[in-house]
Design a protein around this motif. Structure first.
Motif, PDB file in Angstrom:
ATOM      1  N   ARG A  39      32.641  11.392 -23.127  1.00 52.01           N
ATOM      2  CA  ARG A  39      31.887  11.426 -21.869  1.00 52.01           C
ATOM      3  C   ARG A  39      31.225  12.780 -21.690  1.00 52.01           C
ATOM      4  O   ARG A  39      31.880  13.818 -21.794  1.00 52.01           O
ATOM      5  CB  ARG A  39      32.833  11.168 -20.692  1.00 52.01           C
ATOM      6  CG  ARG A  39      33.347   9.737 -20.614  1.00 52.01           C
ATOM      7  CD  ARG A  39      34.600   9.624 -19.756  1.00 52.01           C
ATOM      8  NE  ARG A  39      34.369   9.953 -18.351  1.00 52.01           N
ATOM      9  CZ  ARG A  39      34.106   9.037 -17.413  1.00 52.01           C
ATOM     10  NH1 ARG A  39      34.029   7.758 -17.730  1.00 52.01           N
ATOM     11  NH2 ARG A  39      33.914   9.406 -16.168  1.00 52.01           N
ATOM     12  N   TYR A  45      30.342   3.403 -16.452  1.00 50.64           N
ATOM     13  CA  TYR A  45      30.911   2.330 -15.627  1.00 50.64           C
ATOM     14  C   TYR A  45      31.995   1.619 -16.428  1.00 50.64           C
ATOM     15  O   TYR A  45      31.716   1.049 -17.479  1.00 50.64           O
ATOM     16  CB  TYR A  45      29.827   1.337 -15.185  1.00 50.64           C
ATOM     17  CG  TYR A  45      28.918   1.942 -14.143  1.00 50.64           C
ATOM     18  CD1 TYR A  45      29.084   1.660 -12.790  1.00 50.64           C
ATOM     19  CD2 TYR A  45      27.919   2.845 -14.508  1.00 50.64           C
ATOM     20  CE1 TYR A  45      28.269   2.246 -11.831  1.00 50.64           C
ATOM     21  CE2 TYR A  45      27.099   3.438 -13.559  1.00 50.64           C
ATOM     22  CZ  TYR A  45      27.284   3.124 -12.216  1.00 50.64           C
ATOM     23  OH  TYR A  45      26.485   3.707 -11.265  1.00 50.64           O
ATOM     24  N   GLU A  46      33.213   1.667 -15.924  1.00 48.96           N
ATOM     25  CA  GLU A  46      34.340   1.085 -16.647  1.00 48.96           C
ATOM     26  C   GLU A  46      34.699  -0.276 -16.081  1.00 48.96           C
ATOM     27  O   GLU A  46      34.652  -0.517 -14.882  1.00 48.96           O
ATOM     28  CB  GLU A  46      35.534   2.036 -16.553  1.00 48.96           C
ATOM     29  CG  GLU A  46      35.240   3.371 -17.231  1.00 48.96           C
ATOM     30  CD  GLU A  46      36.478   4.231 -17.311  1.00 48.96           C
ATOM     31  OE1 GLU A  46      37.086   4.282 -18.383  1.00 48.96           O
ATOM     32  OE2 GLU A  46      36.836   4.833 -16.275  1.00 48.96           O
ATOM     33  N   ARG A  47      35.118  -1.141 -16.998  1.00 47.12           N
ATOM     34  CA  ARG A  47      35.291  -2.540 -16.635  1.00 47.12           C
ATOM     35  C   ARG A  47      36.609  -2.806 -15.911  1.00 47.12           C
ATOM     36  O   ARG A  47      37.654  -2.328 -16.305  1.00 47.12           O
ATOM     37  CB  ARG A  47      35.266  -3.374 -17.913  1.00 47.12           C
ATOM     38  CG  ARG A  47      35.212  -4.862 -17.688  1.00 47.12           C
ATOM     39  CD  ARG A  47      34.781  -5.494 -18.991  1.00 47.12           C
ATOM     40  NE  ARG A  47      34.575  -6.916 -18.912  1.00 47.12           N
ATOM     41  CZ  ARG A  47      33.895  -7.588 -19.840  1.00 47.12           C
ATOM     42  NH1 ARG A  47      33.378  -6.947 -20.886  1.00 47.12           N
ATOM     43  NH2 ARG A  47      33.738  -8.884 -19.753  1.00 47.12           N
ATOM     44  N   GLY A  53      38.475   5.741 -25.736  1.00 47.53           N
ATOM     45  CA  GLY A  53      37.135   5.529 -25.209  1.00 47.53           C
ATOM     46  C   GLY A  53      36.111   6.429 -25.885  1.00 47.53           C
ATOM     47  O   GLY A  53      36.463   7.303 -26.676  1.00 47.53           O
ATOM     48  N   ALA A  91      28.696   0.633 -19.575  1.00 48.42           N
ATOM     49  CA  ALA A  91      29.704   1.597 -20.059  1.00 48.42           C
ATOM     50  C   ALA A  91      29.050   2.900 -20.503  1.00 48.42           C
ATOM     51  O   ALA A  91      29.633   3.976 -20.360  1.00 48.42           O
ATOM     52  CB  ALA A  91      30.510   0.987 -21.203  1.00 48.42           C
ATOM     53  N   PRO A 134      40.645  -0.419 -16.121  1.00 48.99           N
ATOM     54  CA  PRO A 134      40.225   0.340 -17.291  1.00 48.99           C
ATOM     55  C   PRO A 134      41.420   1.111 -17.881  1.00 48.99           C
ATOM     56  O   PRO A 134      42.241   1.607 -17.099  1.00 48.99           O
ATOM     57  CB  PRO A 134      39.190   1.339 -16.727  1.00 48.99           C
ATOM     58  CG  PRO A 134      38.839   0.847 -15.360  1.00 48.99           C
ATOM     59  CD  PRO A 134      40.028   0.089 -14.872  1.00 48.99           C
ATOM     60  N   PRO A 135      41.520   1.257 -19.210  1.00 47.66           N
ATOM     61  CA  PRO A 135      40.576   0.716 -20.185  1.00 47.66           C
ATOM     62  C   PRO A 135      40.965  -0.665 -20.699  1.00 47.66           C
ATOM     63  O   PRO A 135      40.249  -1.239 -21.493  1.00 47.66           O
ATOM     64  CB  PRO A 135      40.670   1.747 -21.314  1.00 47.66           C
ATOM     65  CG  PRO A 135      42.107   2.188 -21.294  1.00 47.66           C
ATOM     66  CD  PRO A 135      42.521   2.141 -19.836  1.00 47.66           C
ATOM     67  N   GLY A 150      38.433  -3.732 -20.457  1.00 47.54           N
ATOM     68  CA  GLY A 150      37.364  -3.697 -21.454  1.00 47.54           C
ATOM     69  C   GLY A 150      37.875  -4.058 -22.836  1.00 47.54           C
ATOM     70  O   GLY A 150      37.207  -4.758 -23.600  1.00 47.54           O
TER      71      GLY A 150
END
Lengths: 379, 379
Positions: free
Chosen positions: B325, A46-48, B322, A42, B24-25, B28
Motif C-alpha cells: 500500500r 477498498y477491502e472486501r 496483501g 482493491a 478483510p482479508p 477477499g
C-alpha cells in the motif's frame, strides 16, 4: 443473461417471475466481471467484506435501509423467534460492519462488497427480483475529495472493463429542500423533479425566477455549471452549490475528458442523500450502470460510495470467447491432459472408447489429443 | 472467517446465530478461492451456471432435494402466491437446469456452480447457517470413467489451491442394502454404519461372517480392497464391488500417489446415492473439504459430482499477504497514482492536506508517493 421462466421445459421446472438461471457462457462472464471490479476497487485500497444474505430486520432496515423495507422478503428465525430480512441492498450491511466489527479501524475506511440481493417485486424498468450488486463505501470522510474519489473510482473500474462513452450525471438532492420556503414545499420538489416549469411558475411566487434558473442549469458541466453559478441562491443553497463546484473541479482535474453532466433538481431515489449523488450512464445504453452518493449511514457516520448492478453491465459488454477445447480420448495418459491444461487448453475427457473425431465434434471441441499433441479437427 | 454475533458492538448490530460477516482479508481470499476452483473446473470443460437463490419449493425439494426439505427456509411469493424455498443446496438446481434449459445440450454435460446456501439450523459440527458451496455435476454419463473423473478433478482443484495431504474416502452406500435380506434390514444398515460388530453378529444370522468381513475391509485401498475382494458376496453385492474396483483402478492409474481409502459400510448422508460416494478429507484437518458421488437426479438423469464447502478450506489454507500500500498525498497528480496501480500497488488517497508520513502510517501504508515515486516509510 437471466431469462424468463417461460423458456423452461415444463411446469415442474418453472421459476418464479423475475428469477432466472444464468447459463454458460454468461454466468462465468458475470462472475469474471465481479472479480475484475472488486480487483479495481482493491487497487484503491477498498477491502472486501461479505455480509450474510439474511440478518435481523431491525439492523437491515434501519436508517437509509428503511427505503428498502417494502422490497425486502421477511423470514422468521426459528432460533431467536425474531424476524429477519433477506437483503435487498448491501449498503446498510456495510455500514453496520463499519460501525461494529470495524469500528476501531482508522478512518476513512474503504470497503468493497459484491453479492446477490433479492426484492419482493421487480420494477417496471428492471423486472428481475434477484440482482448482482457490487460496490464500495468510503466511510468517515466528509470532504469533497472523498466524493470525487468514488466517482473517479467508478469511472476507472468501468472503463477498465471496456465500457466506452461513460457519462456521470451529478445531482444535488439537498439543493431544492435547502432553498425552498415552507409553502408548497413538497409540490415544488416534485414539480422540479419532473421539470414541470408551468407548475413551478404557478407555485413558486417570488422564488420562481431562481427555480426556473435551476431548471435551465442542466446538461454538460461546461455549460450548465456557469448557469447554476449565475443564480442568486440563499446561503444554504449557495453552500450546496459550492460543494458541487468543488467536487466537479477535483473530478475534472483528474479526468479532463470524462463526460460530466449536472441535473440540480433531480431528486428521485436520492431521498437519503446528504450531499451530491450521481448516476453512471452509458451513451446509447438503456438503464444505468449504477448510482452513488453521500449520506449519513445508520451508525451516524459520514459515508459516500456507489453500487453497480450487473444486469446493465452484462447487457453492454460483449461476452468473451471461451478457451479452446481439446477432446481427450478414453484411456489417454492423464499426464498428457494435465500438460494441455497447463498450456491453457480446456480438456474434455472421453468416458468410453469410440470414434475420436466424431466425439470431439459432438462435444464442441476444436481439437483432439493424439500422440501427446492437440490436433485440429478438420472437416 | 465468519464469526459469532457476540463479537458485535452492541445489541442493535447483533446477527442471528450461525450467520456472520466476512471481513478483510478473509472475505477477499474466500472469493479468490472460489474463482480459482471454478477456473480449475473450467479447465476440464465444466461450464458455470448460476441458479437463483430462491425458487419454487416443488422444484427445489423434488427427488434428491427432498433430503434438504427440513433445512430449507420457505417464503411466500407475493406474485404467484406459491411457496418458494431459499436454497440449502445447489445440486438440485443444477439438475433442474440440465433437464430444462440445457436439455438439448450433448451429454455428458459438465456444469460447475458456486454460490451461497442457507439452512434453517446449523449442525453440531458446522453451526454456520450460511455456507459457500462450489462444485461440479457430470450429467448423463453412467460409466466408471465418469466417477473417476470427478474424484480426480476434485483432487486436482484442491491440490492446485495448496491443499496438502489430501485423502479420498470411497464409499458404496448401495452395497449393504443390495446384499441384506429383509429381516432386520434397517437395524443392520445402521449397525454396519456405526461399526457395531456385536449387533451385526447378533442380528445377521448366516450373513454374519460376510458382514463382519465388510467391516474389516476398511482403510487404504491397498490393504482393504483385497479384503473386500476375498469376501463371497451375492451377485448384486459383487456387482457393486466390481464397480468400485474399476473406479479405483482408473483413479490409481491417473493418480498413483493419492491417498485413497474405502469404507464399504459407511452410509450416513449418502441415502440418495446410486453408485459410489466419496468424502474429501485432509490429514489433521477437522471436518471435510467436501463430498460427492453418483445419483439419479430428479429429472431421471444419471449424475455424479461433488460439492466443496468453503469453511473447511478457508480454515486450512493460509491467507495470502496483501499487496503493498502506498499513500498518495492530497493534491497529487492523478496520473502518478494511476501509474502506481498499473505497477501493482494499492494506492490510498489522502483526502485533505496533512502530515504525509503520519497519514501513511496511520492508514497502514508501507510507502508514500513523493516526486512521482513510492518511497518507503522508515520509522
Amino acid at each position: 443473461m437471466t431469462s424468463a421462466s417461460s423458456n423452461n421445459a415444463g411446469e415442474k421446472f418453472l421459476l418464479p417471475a423475475g428469477l432466472g438461471d444464468g447459463l454458460p457462457p454468461e454466468a462465468g462472464f458475470e462472475a469474471a466481471i465481479v472479480e475484475r471490479l472488486v480487483a479495481s476497487f482493491a487497487r484503491w485500497g477498498y477491502e472486501r467484506v461479505k455480509p450474510p444474505l439474511i440478518e435481523f430486520e431491525d439492523s437491515l432496515l434501519a436508517g437509509p435501509g428503511e427505503a428498502m423495507a417494502a422490497h425486502t422478503f421477511r423470514l422468521m428465525d426459528p432460533i431467536s423467534q425474531r424476524m429477519m430480512g433477506l437483503r435487498a441492498d448491501m449498503t446498510p450491511q456495510v455500514g453496520r460492519i463499519a460501525a461494529s466489527r470495524l469500528q476501531n479501524m482508522p478512518r476513512p475506511l474503504r470497503l468493497s462488497y459484491a453479492g446477490q440481493v433479492l426484492r419482493v417485486k421487480g420494477e417496471q424498468m428492471r423486472p428481475e427480483r434477484q440482482l448482482g450488486q457490487v460496490g464500495v463505501e468510503l466511510i468517515g470522510a466528509e470532504g469533497e475529495a472523498a466524493d470525487a474519489e468514488v466517482v473517479l473510482l467508478a469511472v476507472e473500474a468501468l472503463t477498465s472493463l471496456g465500457v466506452r462513452d461513460l457519462a456521470v450525471d451529478l445531482n444535488v438532492p439537498r439543493l431544492a429542500p435547502n432553498i425552498l420556503v415552507e409553502v408548497h414545499r413538497r409540490e415544488l420538489i416534485a414539480a422540479l423533479d419532473r421539470k414541470d416549469t408551468a407548475k413551478v411558475t404557478e407555485l413558486a411566487g417570488d422564488q420562481a425566477p431562481m427555480l426556473l434558473g435551476l431548471l435551465r442549469a442542466v446538461g454538460p458541466v461546461e455549460t450548465a455549471l456557469p448557469v447554476l453559478e449565475s443564480l442568486r441562491l440563499p446561503p444554504p443553497g449557495a453552500e450546496v452549490r459550492a460543494n458541487l463546484a468543488a467536487i466537479i473541479a477535483l473530478i475534472r482535474k483528474a479526468a479532463p475528458d470524462l463526460t460530466l453532466t449536472i441535473d440540480p433538481t433531480d431528486h428521485r431515489g436520492f431521498e437519503y442523500h446528504s450531499g451530491i449523488a450521481f448516476t453512471l450512464l452509458g451513451r446509447g445504453v438503456r438503464g444505468e450502470f449504477g448510482r452513488g452518493g453521500r449520506y449519513v449511514n445508520h451508525a451516524g457516520e459520514a459515508a459516500t460510495g456507489f453500487s453497480l448492478y450487473l444486469d446493465t453491465l452484462l447487457g453492454t459488454l460483449p461476452t468473451p470467447e471461451g478457451l479452446k477445447r481439446v477432446f481427450v480420448p478414453f484411456g489417454s495418459d492423464a499426464q498428457a491432459a494435465l500438460k494441455l491444461r497447463a498450456e491453457g487448453w480446456v480438456t474434455v475427457q472421453g468416458l468410453s472408447a469410440g470414434d475420436t473425431r466424431a466425439e470431439a465434434k459432438r462435444l464442441n471441441c476444436s481439437h483432439y489429443l493424439e500422440g501427446g499433441h492437440a490436433l485440429a479437427l478438420k472437416d
